[in-house]
Design a protein around this motif. Structure first.
Motif, PDB file in Angstrom:
ATOM      1  N   PRO A  75      10.785  10.151  -4.256  1.00  0.00           N
ATOM      2  CA  PRO A  75      11.216   9.989  -2.885  1.00  0.00           C
ATOM      3  C   PRO A  75      12.336  10.823  -2.617  1.00  0.00           C
ATOM      4  O   PRO A  75      13.202  11.325  -3.258  1.00  0.00           O
ATOM      5  CB  PRO A  75      11.537   8.483  -2.763  1.00  0.00           C
ATOM      6  CG  PRO A  75      12.195   8.351  -4.217  1.00  0.00           C
ATOM      7  CD  PRO A  75      11.452   9.147  -5.101  1.00  0.00           C
ATOM      8  N   GLU A  78       7.485  11.916  -2.510  1.00  0.00           N
ATOM      9  CA  GLU A  78       6.205  11.207  -2.819  1.00  0.00           C
ATOM     10  C   GLU A  78       6.683   9.863  -3.655  1.00  0.00           C
ATOM     11  O   GLU A  78       7.175   9.885  -4.587  1.00  0.00           O
ATOM     12  CB  GLU A  78       5.211  11.628  -3.626  1.00  0.00           C
ATOM     13  CG  GLU A  78       5.690  12.547  -4.753  1.00  0.00           C
ATOM     14  CD  GLU A  78       5.717  14.010  -4.274  1.00  0.00           C
ATOM     15  OE1 GLU A  78       5.162  14.560  -3.383  1.00  0.00           O
ATOM     16  OE2 GLU A  78       6.698  14.671  -4.877  1.00  0.00           O
ATOM     17  N   SER A  79       6.286   8.699  -3.297  1.00  0.00           N
ATOM     18  CA  SER A  79       6.384   7.513  -4.020  1.00  0.00           C
ATOM     19  C   SER A  79       5.369   6.574  -3.878  1.00  0.00           C
ATOM     20  O   SER A  79       4.488   6.686  -3.008  1.00  0.00           O
ATOM     21  CB  SER A  79       7.627   6.990  -3.701  1.00  0.00           C
ATOM     22  OG  SER A  79       7.909   6.858  -2.457  1.00  0.00           O
ATOM     23  N   THR A  80       5.464   5.297  -4.458  1.00  0.00           N
ATOM     24  CA  THR A  80       4.020   4.468  -4.544  1.00  0.00           C
ATOM     25  C   THR A  80       4.613   3.315  -3.627  1.00  0.00           C
ATOM     26  O   THR A  80       5.848   3.241  -3.320  1.00  0.00           O
ATOM     27  CB  THR A  80       3.629   4.007  -5.743  1.00  0.00           C
ATOM     28  OG1 THR A  80       4.830   3.493  -6.443  1.00  0.00           O
ATOM     29  CG2 THR A  80       3.000   4.952  -6.678  1.00  0.00           C
ATOM     30  N   THR A  81       3.734   2.782  -2.865  1.00  0.00           N
ATOM     31  CA  THR A  81       3.925   1.704  -1.870  1.00  0.00           C
ATOM     32  C   THR A  81       3.862   0.371  -2.779  1.00  0.00           C
ATOM     33  O   THR A  81       3.016   0.539  -3.673  1.00  0.00           O
ATOM     34  CB  THR A  81       3.326   1.659  -0.582  1.00  0.00           C
ATOM     35  OG1 THR A  81       1.864   1.525  -1.003  1.00  0.00           O
ATOM     36  CG2 THR A  81       3.650   2.934   0.134  1.00  0.00           C
ATOM     37  N   ASP A  82       4.266  -0.773  -2.285  1.00  0.00           N
ATOM     38  CA  ASP A  82       4.103  -2.035  -2.955  1.00  0.00           C
ATOM     39  C   ASP A  82       2.422  -2.378  -3.039  1.00  0.00           C
ATOM     40  O   ASP A  82       2.184  -3.131  -3.910  1.00  0.00           O
ATOM     41  CB  ASP A  82       4.621  -3.451  -2.257  1.00  0.00           C
ATOM     42  CG  ASP A  82       6.135  -3.152  -2.305  1.00  0.00           C
ATOM     43  OD1 ASP A  82       6.622  -2.168  -3.420  1.00  0.00           O
ATOM     44  OD2 ASP A  82       6.920  -3.845  -1.494  1.00  0.00           O
ATOM     45  N   ASP A  83       1.759  -2.068  -2.206  1.00  0.00           N
ATOM     46  CA  ASP A  83       0.583  -2.262  -2.309  1.00  0.00           C
ATOM     47  C   ASP A  83      -0.554  -1.129  -2.909  1.00  0.00           C
ATOM     48  O   ASP A  83      -1.857  -1.300  -2.759  1.00  0.00           O
ATOM     49  CB  ASP A  83      -0.413  -2.744  -0.614  1.00  0.00           C
ATOM     50  CG  ASP A  83      -0.073  -1.377   0.281  1.00  0.00           C
ATOM     51  OD1 ASP A  83       0.395  -0.288  -0.433  1.00  0.00           O
ATOM     52  OD2 ASP A  83      -0.599  -1.297   1.360  1.00  0.00           O
ATOM     53  N   GLY A  85      -0.581   2.113  -2.634  1.00  0.00           N
ATOM     54  CA  GLY A  85      -0.488   3.181  -1.845  1.00  0.00           C
ATOM     55  C   GLY A  85       0.510   4.219  -2.264  1.00  0.00           C
ATOM     56  O   GLY A  85       1.300   4.260  -3.081  1.00  0.00           O
ATOM     57  N   PHE A  86       0.319   5.258  -1.405  1.00  0.00           N
ATOM     58  CA  PHE A  86       1.413   6.590  -1.451  1.00  0.00           C
ATOM     59  C   PHE A  86       1.913   6.781  -0.327  1.00  0.00           C
ATOM     60  O   PHE A  86       1.344   6.699   0.883  1.00  0.00           O
ATOM     61  CB  PHE A  86       0.638   7.611  -2.229  1.00  0.00           C
ATOM     62  CG  PHE A  86      -0.039   7.490  -3.534  1.00  0.00           C
ATOM     63  CD1 PHE A  86       1.004   7.531  -4.622  1.00  0.00           C
ATOM     64  CD2 PHE A  86      -1.209   7.225  -3.674  1.00  0.00           C
ATOM     65  CE1 PHE A  86       0.230   7.426  -5.803  1.00  0.00           C
ATOM     66  CE2 PHE A  86      -1.851   6.898  -4.904  1.00  0.00           C
ATOM     67  CZ  PHE A  86      -1.358   6.949  -6.060  1.00  0.00           C
ATOM     68  N   THR A  87       3.375   7.116  -0.205  1.00  0.00           N
ATOM     69  CA  THR A  87       3.963   7.428   1.053  1.00  0.00           C
ATOM     70  C   THR A  87       4.892   8.671   0.815  1.00  0.00           C
ATOM     71  O   THR A  87       5.267   8.928  -0.403  1.00  0.00           O
ATOM     72  CB  THR A  87       4.767   6.514   1.573  1.00  0.00           C
ATOM     73  OG1 THR A  87       5.415   6.882   2.820  1.00  0.00           O
ATOM     74  CG2 THR A  87       5.786   5.838   0.446  1.00  0.00           C
ATOM     75  N   TYR A 285      11.369  11.312   7.163  1.00  0.00           N
ATOM     76  CA  TYR A 285      11.644  10.634   5.847  1.00  0.00           C
ATOM     77  C   TYR A 285      13.325  11.117   5.563  1.00  0.00           C
ATOM     78  O   TYR A 285      13.846  10.578   4.687  1.00  0.00           O
ATOM     79  CB  TYR A 285      10.821  11.228   4.682  1.00  0.00           C
ATOM     80  CG  TYR A 285       9.576  10.824   4.849  1.00  0.00           C
ATOM     81  CD1 TYR A 285       9.255   9.395   4.201  1.00  0.00           C
ATOM     82  CD2 TYR A 285       8.472  11.439   5.536  1.00  0.00           C
ATOM     83  CE1 TYR A 285       7.870   8.862   4.383  1.00  0.00           C
ATOM     84  CE2 TYR A 285       7.062  10.662   5.745  1.00  0.00           C
ATOM     85  CZ  TYR A 285       6.780   9.515   4.788  1.00  0.00           C
ATOM     86  OH  TYR A 285       5.754   8.874   5.021  1.00  0.00           O
TER      87      TYR A 285
END
Ligand code: ARG
Length: 289
Positions: A75, A78-83, A85-87, A285
């Motif tokens: 981050p 790029e990082s993963t989301t709780d569901d 996905g990617f953000t 961000y």
């Protein structure tokens, strides 16, 4: 050693040290046809003619899809989301580029050290991972123009004896993320401005490296500035030293066998820079401190 010297040595290290195994030849055919319609080409690759203002034909591994290789533990890039996905900056930017090319993004999440091979081998179309442009990587992949600058910084615990980059030579162990410029720099020989491989532990990602710092397994972590800020925010008891070293440029990597795609992605990127979209994504961000 003063900081300038360290930075120069670091650049030498970046240029002179093998990052990825060479000799991985791309096997995917990138036959391109001209004309407007989407056409299936050889070896399962497909050719797309860009929609919107970006023109030109290019090939992607899967029809209508832009496979983006990344390592989503970095981050705010790029990082993963709780569901699941990617953000992050790279994800938003990849989507904006794909939009211009008439494609949808599929994120291929992998170890950072696997990205260059995935792209040069044609499994992923592009690599976007806060990836610094280095001469070593340029032997395996091509890069677009740059879209962000970064530097390597040092994270220590608040009570640490390490207060300057010079002090790193006193560190018993330095934690880095495997395959990164930070790792290359730190693991290089002292003659080249590094600290020697014996003093460096390579972790799978920066989050684990910072956990190792808090657990006392390493004395410092060397990693890119913006992720460092995020890691420190979520790990009380850690801080970033004021003095940093190395200036690096982030860019998107593309297979050397796919100059048409590099061109299309680069054109889209430059349009997004010119109309302010890239800056908007970064500002979403990264807030000024
Ligand atoms: N900028 C550094 C490099 O290119 C680190 C990038 C790490 N990126 C990531 N997504 N884990 O080596």
């Amino acid at each position: 050693m003063n900081i300038k010297k360290i930075a120069a040595a670091a650049l030498t290290a970046v240029m002179g040290f093998g990052l990825v195994a060479c000799g991985s030849t791309a096997t995917t055919s990138s036959t391109t046809t001209t004309g407007g319609a989407t056409t299936t080409a050889a070896a399962g690759a497909t050719t797309t003619t860009a929609s919107g203002s970006t023109s030109g034909s290019f090939t992607t591994a899967e029809k209508g899809v832009l496979h983006v290789a990344t390592n989503a533990a970095f981050p705010p890039y790029e990082s993963t989301t709780d569901d699941g996905g990617f953000t992050g900056i790279d994800i938003d930017l990849a989507n904006a580029i794909a939009d211009k090319l008439g494609l949808t993004v599929t994120v291929d999440n992998m170890d950072f050290g696997s990205i260059v091979a995935a792209v040069s081998g044609g499994k992923s179309d592009i690599g976007m991972a806060g990836m610094s442009v280095t001469d070593e990587r340029k032997k395996s992949v091509d890069f677009t123009d740059t879209y962000a600058n970064s530097k390597q910084v040092i994270i220590v615990t608040e009570d640490s004896d390490i207060q300057t980059p010079d002090d790193l030579s006193k560190a018993d162990k330095i934690g880095c993320q495997e395959g990164t410029t930070g790792y290359m720099y730190c693991s290089d020989t002292p003659e080249n401005g590094g600290y020697g491989e014996d003093h460096v532990i390579a972790y799978n990602n920066g989050i684990i490296a910072v956990q190792a710092l808090l657990a006392g397994k390493v004395d410092a972590v060397v990693i890119d500035e913006q992720p460092a800020k995020e890691y420190v925010k979520s790990n009380p008891g850690t801080k970033i030293l004021d003095a940093a070293f190395t200036d690096e440029d982030y860019a998107i990597c593309v297979s050397k066998n796919n100059p048409e795609l590099r061109e299309a992605v680069n054109n889209a990127l430059n349009e997004l820079k010119a109309d302010g979209t890239v800056q908007q994504i970064i500002d979403k961000y990264i807030t000024a401190d």
